[in-house]
Write an enzyme that holds these catalytic residues in place. Structure first.
Site, PDB file in Angstrom:
ATOM      1  CB  SER A   1      -0.945   0.017   1.205  1.00  0.00           C
ATOM      2  OG  SER A   1      -0.228   0.127   2.412  1.00  0.00           O
TER       3      SER A   1
ATOM      4  CE  LYS B   1      -2.963   2.415   4.843  1.00  0.00           C
ATOM      5  NZ  LYS B   1      -2.933   1.557   3.625  1.00  0.00           N
TER       6      LYS B   1
END
Length: 224
Positions: free
Chosen positions: A49, A121
């Site tokens: 990701s 993230k």
């Protein structure tokens, strides 16, 4: 006047190895706990990701010292955070109870990466800012955000339009660099915080990729 007889020093007896070994292990554990608590903690990247900034299997050092010195997350900064709830599927229970206990213990003292309930993230916006994404344009407080770190072929929205949304105070809005393969804040807009992550759940900023050596990278104290 004659000098008295000199007293020979007896060599200091060395402790047996079975006495020294537990002491060395105890000292090592104490040092590891102090490093984990005050300096750096290691995390393993489980998914793509955050490609190509972070790759599957990378070992990332998180700067814990920053959190002790008043660090505040900033837009553009990669951060590690504990799953705020419902972001990750239940982790499969591999191995037996003994190996799971050992792994959990070593993870607790920082000798191994902790469990699978952590994510990494990039901070897009912080509390009080307004985030909006339409077409392929991401804006924060009305200003277009340039994202050179995005995975090749991705754009900022990757087919999911949203906003304008106000990030609650004490929260951050986060997304993965591989935007089309990342379930970031935009995927969790129906959650209790509207997709935002509480700052209290942040472990700290990801400061460096330390393994493998051919992917070593230093992000600095405030990210990129």
């Amino acid at each position: 006047m004659t000098e008295g007889p000199t007293q020979e020093r007896r060599p200091r007896r060395r402790r047996p190895w079975y006495v020294e070994l537990p002491v060395m292990i105890a000292i090592g554990l104490v040092v590891a706990v102090l490093i984990k608590s005050c300096l750096f903690q290691m995390f393993s990247i489980p998914s793509g990701s955050m490609e190509n900034t972070l790759r599957v299997g990378d070992r990332v050092a998180v700067n814990k010292f920053a959190t002790l010195t008043g660090w505040k997350p900033a837009p553009g900064e990669p951060v590690v955070f504990k799953d705020p709830g419902g972001w990750l599927p239940p982790a499969p229970q591999g191995g037996n109870a003994f190996t799971r206990t050992v792994h959990s213990g070593l993870g607790a003292v920082g000798l191994l990466p902790p469990g699978d309930d952590y994510l990494v993230k990039r901070v897009i916006a912080t509390g009080g800012q307004t985030v909006d994404c339409h077409g392929s344009t991401l804006t924060v407080d009305g200003r277009t955000v340039t994202e050179p770190y995005l995975h090749p072929g991705d754009d900022s929205c990757s087919g999911i339009d949203f906003g304008p949304l106000s990030v609650p105070a004490g929260h951050v809005w986060v997304e993965g660099d591989h935007r089309s393969d990342s379930a970031g804040s935009r995927y969790h807009r129906d959650g209790p915080d509207g997709g935002a992550v509480p700052v209290a759940d942040l472990v700290g900023p990801a400061s460096a990729v330390v393994w493998p050596l051919n992917h070593f990278d230093w992000f600095g104290w405030t990210g990129r």
